[in-house]
Scaffold this motif. Sequence first.
Motif, short mmCIF file in Angstrom:
data_model
loop_
_atom_site.label_atom_id
_atom_site.label_comp_id
_atom_site.label_asym_id
_atom_site.label_seq_id
_atom_site.Cartn_x
_atom_site.Cartn_y
_atom_site.Cartn_z
N MET A 34 14.82 6.57 -41.78
CA MET A 34 15.25 6.82 -40.41
C MET A 34 14.29 6.13 -39.44
O MET A 34 13.08 6.24 -39.58
N GLN A 35 14.87 5.40 -38.48
CA GLN A 35 14.06 4.71 -37.47
C GLN A 35 14.37 5.32 -36.12
O GLN A 35 15.52 5.30 -35.66
N LEU A 36 13.37 5.87 -35.46
CA LEU A 36 13.56 6.57 -34.19
C LEU A 36 13.16 5.72 -33.00
O LEU A 36 13.11 6.20 -31.87
N THR A 37 12.88 4.45 -33.23
CA THR A 37 12.53 3.53 -32.14
C THR A 37 13.45 2.31 -32.22
O THR A 37 14.14 2.10 -33.21
N PHE A 38 13.43 1.51 -31.16
CA PHE A 38 14.26 0.31 -31.11
C PHE A 38 13.42 -0.91 -31.50
O PHE A 38 12.21 -0.95 -31.30
N ASP A 39 14.11 -1.93 -32.03
CA ASP A 39 13.43 -3.16 -32.39
C ASP A 39 12.98 -3.91 -31.14
O ASP A 39 13.41 -3.62 -30.01
N ALA A 40 12.14 -4.91 -31.36
CA ALA A 40 11.52 -5.64 -30.26
C ALA A 40 12.55 -6.31 -29.36
O ALA A 40 12.40 -6.35 -28.13
N ASP A 41 13.63 -6.84 -29.95
CA ASP A 41 14.63 -7.53 -29.13
C ASP A 41 15.33 -6.57 -28.17
O ASP A 41 15.66 -6.93 -27.03
N VAL A 42 15.54 -5.32 -28.61
CA VAL A 42 16.18 -4.33 -27.75
C VAL A 42 15.24 -3.92 -26.62
O VAL A 42 15.65 -3.79 -25.46
N GLU A 43 13.97 -3.72 -26.92
CA GLU A 43 13.01 -3.35 -25.88
C GLU A 43 12.78 -4.49 -24.89
O GLU A 43 12.56 -4.26 -23.70
N GLU A 44 12.87 -5.74 -25.36
CA GLU A 44 12.76 -6.87 -24.44
C GLU A 44 13.97 -6.92 -23.51
O GLU A 44 13.84 -7.22 -22.32
N PHE A 45 15.13 -6.60 -24.05
CA PHE A 45 16.35 -6.51 -23.25
C PHE A 45 16.18 -5.43 -22.17
O PHE A 45 16.52 -5.64 -21.01
N ARG A 46 15.64 -4.29 -22.56
CA ARG A 46 15.38 -3.20 -21.62
C ARG A 46 14.43 -3.66 -20.51
O ARG A 46 14.66 -3.39 -19.32
N ARG A 47 13.35 -4.34 -20.92
CA ARG A 47 12.35 -4.78 -19.94
C ARG A 47 12.97 -5.69 -18.88
O ARG A 47 12.71 -5.55 -17.68
N LYS A 48 13.81 -6.60 -19.30
CA LYS A 48 14.44 -7.52 -18.35
C LYS A 48 15.37 -6.79 -17.39
O LYS A 48 15.43 -7.11 -16.20
N PHE A 49 16.08 -5.79 -17.90
CA PHE A 49 16.97 -5.03 -17.03
C PHE A 49 16.17 -4.20 -16.03
O PHE A 49 16.54 -4.11 -14.85
N VAL A 50 15.09 -3.60 -16.48
CA VAL A 50 14.24 -2.83 -15.57
C VAL A 50 13.69 -3.74 -14.47
O VAL A 50 13.62 -3.36 -13.29
N GLU A 51 13.29 -4.95 -14.83
CA GLU A 51 12.81 -5.91 -13.83
C GLU A 51 13.90 -6.22 -12.80
O GLU A 51 13.63 -6.30 -11.60
N PHE A 52 15.13 -6.39 -13.28
CA PHE A 52 16.24 -6.64 -12.37
C PHE A 52 16.43 -5.47 -11.40
O PHE A 52 16.60 -5.66 -10.19
N LEU A 53 16.41 -4.24 -11.94
CA LEU A 53 16.58 -3.06 -11.08
C LEU A 53 15.45 -2.96 -10.07
O LEU A 53 15.69 -2.68 -8.88
N ASP A 54 14.22 -3.18 -10.50
CA ASP A 54 13.08 -3.08 -9.59
C ASP A 54 13.19 -4.09 -8.46
O ASP A 54 12.79 -3.81 -7.32
N GLU A 55 13.74 -5.26 -8.76
CA GLU A 55 13.80 -6.32 -7.76
C GLU A 55 15.01 -6.19 -6.84
O GLU A 55 14.92 -6.50 -5.64
N MET A 97 25.40 -7.29 -9.86
CA MET A 97 25.22 -7.00 -11.28
C MET A 97 26.12 -7.89 -12.15
O MET A 97 25.71 -8.36 -13.21
N PHE A 98 27.35 -8.13 -11.67
CA PHE A 98 28.26 -9.02 -12.40
C PHE A 98 27.65 -10.42 -12.52
O PHE A 98 27.63 -11.01 -13.61
N GLU A 99 27.17 -10.94 -11.41
CA GLU A 99 26.67 -12.32 -11.40
C GLU A 99 25.41 -12.50 -12.23
O GLU A 99 25.16 -13.59 -12.74
N HIS A 100 24.64 -11.44 -12.42
CA HIS A 100 23.42 -11.51 -13.22
C HIS A 100 23.65 -11.08 -14.68
O HIS A 100 22.70 -11.04 -15.46
N GLY A 101 24.89 -10.72 -15.02
CA GLY A 101 25.18 -10.34 -16.39
C GLY A 101 24.78 -8.92 -16.75
O GLY A 101 24.72 -8.58 -17.94
N TRP A 102 24.55 -8.06 -15.74
CA TRP A 102 24.11 -6.70 -16.01
C TRP A 102 25.18 -5.65 -15.73
O TRP A 102 24.92 -4.46 -15.82
N LEU A 103 26.40 -6.09 -15.37
CA LEU A 103 27.44 -5.11 -15.07
C LEU A 103 27.91 -4.41 -16.34
O LEU A 103 27.81 -3.19 -16.47
N LEU A 104 28.43 -5.18 -17.28
CA LEU A 104 28.82 -4.69 -18.60
C LEU A 104 28.22 -5.66 -19.61
O LEU A 104 28.87 -6.64 -20.00
#
Length: 391
Positions: A1-22, A51-58
Motif C-alpha cells: 500500500m502506498q499512501l503518498t503520490f509519486d514525484a510526477d503527481v506532486e510536481e503537477f500539484r506544485r505547478k497548479f499551486v503556483e498558478f493559483l497563487d499568481e 483556467m481554460f487557457e492555461h490548461g487548468w480547467l479540466l
Amino acid sequence: MQLTFDADVEEFRRKFVEFLDEHMPAPGDVTERSKSSAHVPDWARRWQRLMFEHGWLLPGNPPEFGGRNATVLQQYVHLEELSKRRIYHSFNPQGLGIIAASILSFGTDEQKQRWAVPILRAEITAALGMSEPGAGSDLAGLRTRAVRAGAEYVVDGQKVWTSGAHDADVLLTFVRTDPTAPKHRGISVLLIPTDTPGVTRRPFPSVCSPDDLDFNEVYFEGARVPVANRIGPENGGWQVANGSLGHERTLLWLSFADRLEDLLGDFRPRTELDRDAYARLVMDSYALRMLGSGALAAAARGEQDTAALSILKVLGSEASQAASERALDAVGIEGLTHPAVTAPPPPLNIEHFSASWFERYLRSFAGTIAGGTSEIQRNIIAQRVLGLPRS
C-alpha cells in the motif's frame, strides 16, 4: 500500500499551486454572486476562461479543451487543491462536468467547437434536461417527444427540476424519438438553444432556498431543432445518458468527503449522545476517504468499478445527511435561524455558507438524489456486488 503520490503527481500539484497563487482574483473583484447554477458573473467568466487557457480547467482534457492530458491521480490532486481553498472552477457545474463532457465524448468535431468549447470558456452556459414530472429517477420513462421532420426535429413535452434553465443558453435535452422501441432504446439527445421558439422556462423556488431560484419547469411546444444538434446517433441516447452520469460520478465521492469534513469542523458535540454520534461520523469520514482512495487507485490502473462508485455515492451522501441532522439536533431551536458558519464565504465558492443549520440540513437531501438516487445505487450494489437477481 502506498499512501503518498509519486514525484510526477506532486510536481503537477506544485505547478497548479503556483498558478493559483499568481492568478487568483482579488476579493474586491469578486463581489457579484451567482444567481443560479447557469448564471456566471462576468468576473467568474474571466476566471474560468483563464483556467481554460492555461490548461487548468479540466486537466484530464487535451489542451484544446482546457486541459493538459493529466492522469487520474493528477486530476485528483487538482481537485484536492481546489477543495483546500474552497474554489469552484466554474459556476456552471453541470455545463462543465456533464454537458461539455458529454459533447466531447459523443459529439462530432463541429459540435465540439460550436458547443463544448464555448461552454468550457464560459462564453455560454448550459442546463441539463433529463427529469420529467413522471420520469425522475427513471429516465427511461421520459415522454418528451421529438418527431423527425426533414432536417429538423419537432419537440413537444415537459422537463422539471432543470437547474439553471432560466439563465442557460442551451439545454442538453433527452427526448423520445422512437415510441415503438423498448423504452431504453428509443431515446435521443438534442442540444436545444433556450431562445428557440416554442421553449418556455419557468423558474420556481425550493423549500431549501425560497428566495433563490434555480429549479425550472421547461415546456416544449412545437420547438423545431436542427438534426445537426443531435448528440450521438438517433435512438442512442441511453449510452449518452450513462456517459453523462459517469462524468458526474467519477470523483463525486471527493465532494462528499469535503462536505462531511466541513460539517465535522463546524459542529462541536455538547452532550454524551452528541459525542457518540460525532464519533460515528468521524469514522464514516475516514471510511469514505479510504474507500475513495481504493477506487482512485483502481482508476489509475485503468480499472472501471461502477459498483465501487455506487458504494461511495451512498456512503458519502447519507453520511453527509446524517451529519447535518445530528448537528441540527444538537443546536436545537436556534438552528432554525442561526448561521451554521459565521465566517464569510470564500470569494470563489458558490455555496452560501451563511445558511442556517436547518437550511443546511434540507440541502443535504439533494446529495442522495443528484447523480443517481440512493435507491438506484442500492440496486446496482445488490446486483453487481451481492449478485442478487434483478427481480
